[in-house]
Design a protein around this motif. Structure first.
Motif, PDB file in Angstrom:
ATOM      1  N   ALA A 220     -14.530  30.703  54.534  1.00 36.88           N
ATOM      2  CA  ALA A 220     -14.810  29.259  54.504  1.00 36.88           C
ATOM      3  C   ALA A 220     -13.992  28.534  55.569  1.00 36.88           C
ATOM      4  O   ALA A 220     -14.501  27.646  56.263  1.00 36.88           O
ATOM      5  N   LEU A 221     -12.727  28.936  55.714  1.00 32.90           N
ATOM      6  CA  LEU A 221     -11.880  28.277  56.713  1.00 32.90           C
ATOM      7  C   LEU A 221     -12.369  28.603  58.128  1.00 32.90           C
ATOM      8  O   LEU A 221     -12.394  27.726  59.003  1.00 32.90           O
ATOM      9  N   LEU A 418      -6.098  31.858  46.397  1.00 32.19           N
ATOM     10  CA  LEU A 418      -6.028  30.920  47.528  1.00 32.19           C
ATOM     11  C   LEU A 418      -4.934  31.340  48.509  1.00 32.19           C
ATOM     12  O   LEU A 418      -5.129  31.283  49.733  1.00 32.19           O
ATOM     13  N   MET A 422      -5.451  32.307  52.411  1.00 32.97           N
ATOM     14  CA  MET A 422      -4.753  31.731  53.570  1.00 32.97           C
ATOM     15  C   MET A 422      -4.179  32.852  54.447  1.00 32.97           C
ATOM     16  O   MET A 422      -4.272  32.807  55.676  1.00 32.97           O
ATOM     17  N   TRP A 425      -6.916  34.417  56.300  1.00 33.57           N
ATOM     18  CA  TRP A 425      -7.349  33.578  57.426  1.00 33.57           C
ATOM     19  C   TRP A 425      -6.425  33.799  58.631  1.00 33.57           C
ATOM     20  O   TRP A 425      -6.902  33.987  59.763  1.00 33.57           O
ATOM     21  N   LEU A 426      -5.100  33.803  58.378  1.00 32.25           N
ATOM     22  CA  LEU A 426      -4.147  34.011  59.475  1.00 32.25           C
ATOM     23  C   LEU A 426      -4.361  35.382  60.122  1.00 32.25           C
ATOM     24  O   LEU A 426      -4.376  35.506  61.342  1.00 32.25           O
ATOM     25  N   LEU A 427      -4.566  36.398  59.271  1.00 28.56           N
ATOM     26  CA  LEU A 427      -4.768  37.751  59.814  1.00 28.56           C
ATOM     27  C   LEU A 427      -6.064  37.832  60.613  1.00 28.56           C
ATOM     28  O   LEU A 427      -6.120  38.450  61.676  1.00 28.56           O
ATOM     29  N   ARG A 428      -7.103  37.175  60.118  1.00 27.58           N
ATOM     30  CA  ARG A 428      -8.386  37.227  60.837  1.00 27.58           C
ATOM     31  C   ARG A 428      -8.283  36.495  62.167  1.00 27.58           C
ATOM     32  O   ARG A 428      -8.888  36.911  63.160  1.00 27.58           O
ATOM     33  N   LYS A 429      -7.508  35.412  62.182  1.00 29.27           N
ATOM     34  CA  LYS A 429      -7.295  34.703  63.450  1.00 29.27           C
ATOM     35  C   LYS A 429      -6.598  35.623  64.446  1.00 29.27           C
ATOM     36  O   LYS A 429      -6.820  35.538  65.643  1.00 29.27           O
ATOM     37  N   ALA A 430      -5.702  36.479  63.915  1.00 30.69           N
ATOM     38  CA  ALA A 430      -4.965  37.377  64.808  1.00 30.69           C
ATOM     39  C   ALA A 430      -5.781  38.628  65.150  1.00 30.69           C
ATOM     40  O   ALA A 430      -5.258  39.548  65.771  1.00 30.69           O
ATOM     41  N   GLY A 431      -7.038  38.661  64.735  1.00 27.18           N
ATOM     42  CA  GLY A 431      -7.919  39.769  65.122  1.00 27.18           C
ATOM     43  C   GLY A 431      -7.896  40.949  64.173  1.00 27.18           C
ATOM     44  O   GLY A 431      -8.316  42.046  64.539  1.00 27.18           O
ATOM     45  N   PHE A 432      -7.380  40.748  62.953  1.00 27.83           N
ATOM     46  CA  PHE A 432      -7.365  41.848  61.981  1.00 27.83           C
ATOM     47  C   PHE A 432      -8.666  41.850  61.187  1.00 27.83           C
ATOM     48  O   PHE A 432      -9.215  40.794  60.875  1.00 27.83           O
TER      49      PHE A 432
END
Lengths: 507, 152
Positions: A220-221, A418, A422, A425-432
């Motif tokens: 969602a984020l 939740l 979060m 989300w941080l891990l996915r932003k870092a490409g994980f």
């Protein structure tokens, strides 16, 4: 070979209740697959706790979730073809030739042809599953704790070498999953590990909480950041039948794609994204003599579509017979079985034939239902692409909350979900990638228990892990899986370098 | 690489350091697990310590080559992204006192608005969602959901 389980499965899957559940699953799955960014894992993660709370028996839940899984593999192609945005990771390659076909006014043909390829891939995959599951289960009956531990090592080695562009990120994901699995009461010693005196963590982190947090909340984020701007749905579908010439032309690609998809699916941890990429590149190498791939070639459309559907079926082979999921989605389904206190392994096929057989039979029935649903209703599914995010995302979040609350009735679990969301989300932003975390989590407990049991048998002598023939073969395979991609990568790099240098030297 | 993406190696490195600290804390915590008896040679401490070492080694490799990560949102977009979990926490805390329908209404209206719906449409959509989900779960599927006690 004994196929009694399959006949028993058909008698389970063909009851009116399970047929309706399967049909609902196919419909929901196609919708979930069609929506960009929402893949089969999200759909299954959201439905799993609700099915459990409704009191569905294990075999019906498995039929529902398997139908969603296969439906999503069908549905993924719709947004790939009409939007050029893959509905899920397995449909990335479908866009390469599907979208150009749609731009040429042949969207309807592309949808029909890919529907047929999906059907063939799914049916051949289900056939492979029905044949290989008892075979592998028979082989695995001789597995002891040491062999199981090495099998898990093999699964992680496969995962590290095949998923994602950066193996280190995949392996970090696995390690995080394994770490999360250690939270809670250690049954062997009675010690509480990493519970921080919180009674709700005593039983460990709940699978539903982890999966929904990692996939749905973080999704969602990400959707908020990636709000599609300027993406247009191709509305002119053109003729809604596949040309006989095109079908004939794509037979080879479909069969090859199905075979590749099934084999990749059987490998632990590797899902549809890998198989569709491998089948597309293989098909391109074999058939692209006129440079038409990427410009709307039906073979480039058929191969990955057959592959991702065959993979969905192949991924059930190691999950049902060894307890090692063949893909991220089957890892979630393994968790669903655990909700019912069913531990998959070689004995499952004889102990719970209605669950294994019901699931396999439902794949055959589901594929027929999906073909019947997808050919006439493709227009309706295509309309789903126009649902705005401001309606869709609250819906996903509501289902996430209900999913967790229905299994726990506790606000703490939702807050934990939740927090995990979060972090995801941080891990996915870092490409994980999130799938390795789930795989690590699902296998973590079994891996530790088997290691400790093996060492308890040997009195602490670690050589037990290298004693049996099966263990040695699995170690060799694990090392090969870890090393081969590095060697192949280096060779292709040096080849590319040689190519880049040669024009200069020859000039 | 697409426009919205950038090779932010530094963001990756900060993440790597955080993961390394996590490995350290997890390893220390794992080595201090208290237990009365161990019926196997490994006991409950070895697996966590092994995993901490594994994660630490992987983090060191990752720190050297953090690879590509997506650009983190800034300014207004960051505020919108952070508003979603804040709203989620708020509506979850409302769940038991105010009941499922009201909590979902607040969540759907807020998230809908953050996702770009005009205010009135967001309210209307939220009203519809609250009714729809309440009907589906409480009546059709018979899933237990809190009714709330704020309003009697």
């Amino acid at each position: 070979m004994n196929f009694d389980y399959l006949w028993q499965g058909f008698s389970v899957a063909l009851t009116m209740q399970n047929l309706l559940i399967g049909l609902a699953g196919c419909f929901i799955g196609t919708l979930v697959g069609a929506l960009p960014a929402i893949g089969p894992i999200n759909g299954i993660a959201l439905l799993m706790p609700i099915a459990y709370t409704m009191g569905l028996p294990a075999e019906s839940t498995m039929i529902l979730l398997a139908a969603v899984y296969c439906g999503a593999e069908y549905g993924g192609r719709i947004s790939s073809i009409l939007l050029n945005v893959p509905g899920d990771a397995g449909a990335v390659m479908t866009a390469l030739d599907g979208y150009p076909m749609a731009k040429q006014g042949r969207a309807g043909e592309a949808l029909m042809l890919s529907g047929l390829s999906s059907f063939v891939g799914g049916m051949l995959g289900a056939l492979g599953l029905a044949l290989f599951a008892p075979l592998l289960a028979g082989l695995a009956i001789g597995f002891g704790p040491a062999e199981y531990f090495v099998l898990m090592v093999f699964a992680f080695a496969t995962l590290g070498s095949m998923v994602g562009s950066q193996p280190v990120k995949t392996l970090i994901g696995c390690a995080l999953g394994l770490m999360l699995a250690t939270v809670g009461l250690d049954a062997t010693s009675g010690a509480y590990r990493f519970t921080f005196n919180e009674p709700e963590l005593g039983d460990g982190i709940d699978f539903v909480v982890l999966v929904i947090g990692l996939f749905s909340v973080s999704e969602a984020l990400l959707m908020l950041e990636h709000q599609a701007g300027g993406v247009t749905v191709i509305r002119k579908l053109g003729r809604m039948t596949a040309r006989l010439d095109d079908i004939r032309k794509s037979v080879g690609a479909t069969l090859r794609g199905s075979a590749i998809g099934f084999v990749v699916g059987v490998l632990p941890g590797t899902g549809a994204s890998v198989s569709s990429a491998v089948s597309y590149t293989t098909e391109k190498r074999i058939s692209d003599t006129e440079g038409t791939f990427g410009k709307g070639d039906v073979r480039g459309l058929a191969a990955p579509e057959a592959a991702n559907n065959a993979t969905a079926c192949g991924a059930f082979v190691p999950m049902l017979t060894l307890g090692v999921p063949g893909s991220g989605t089957t890892a979630v389904m393994l968790g669903a079985l655990m909700l019912y206190n069913i531990q998959p392994g070689p004995m499952l096929i004889t102990e719970r034939p209605e669950v294994v057989g019901g699931l396999v039979a439902s794949l055959f029935i589901g594929n027929i239902l999906l073909l019947l649903l997808n050919l006439p209703l493709v227009n309706i599914f295509a309309r789903v692409l126009t649902v705005p995010n401001w309606l869709l995302v609250p819906g996903i979040l509501v289902l996430s909350i209900v999913g967790v609350y229905s299994t726990h009735a506790s606000v703490f679990s939702i807050l934990l979900m939740l927090a995990i969301g979060m972090a995801g989300w941080l891990l996915r932003k870092a490409g994980f990638d999130m799938a390795p975390i789930i795989l690590g989590f699902v296998l973590g407990h079994v891996m530790e228990v088997n290691l400790r049991n093996a060492l308890a048998i040997s009195g602490g002598d670690i050589s037990i892990l290298f004693q049996s023939k099966i263990s040695i073969i699995l170690w060799i395979l694990a090392i090969a899986m870890a090393v081969l991609p590095l060697v192949a990568g280096r060779r292709s790099k040096s080849r590319a370098l040689a190519k880049a240098v040669s024009p200069e030297t020859s000039a | 690489m697409s426009d919205g993406m950038s090779s932010s190696a530094w963001a990756g490195r900060i993440g790597g350091v955080c993961l390394l600290l996590l490995a350290l804390a997890y390893g220390i915590g794992g080595s201090q697990i208290e237990y009365a008896f161990a019926s196997d040679p490994l006991g409950p401490r070895v697996m966590p310590v092994l995993l901490a070492v594994l994660l630490a080694v992987l983090c060191l490799v990752y720190l050297i080559r953090p690879g590509v990560s997506e650009r983190f949102p800034r300014g207004r977009l960051l505020a919108r992204v952070l508003a979603v979990p804040t709203l989620l926490v708020g509506s979850v805390l409302l769940l038991e006192p105010a009941g499922f329908a009201i909590s979902i209404f607040v969540l759907a209206a807020g998230v809908g608005w953050i996702f770009g719906a005009p205010f009135r449409l967001a309210i209307a959509g939220a009203f519809g969602q609250a009714l729809l989900w309440w009907f589906v779960f409480s009546y059709l599927l018979d899933v237990y959901l809190p009714v709330g006690h704020l309003f009697g």
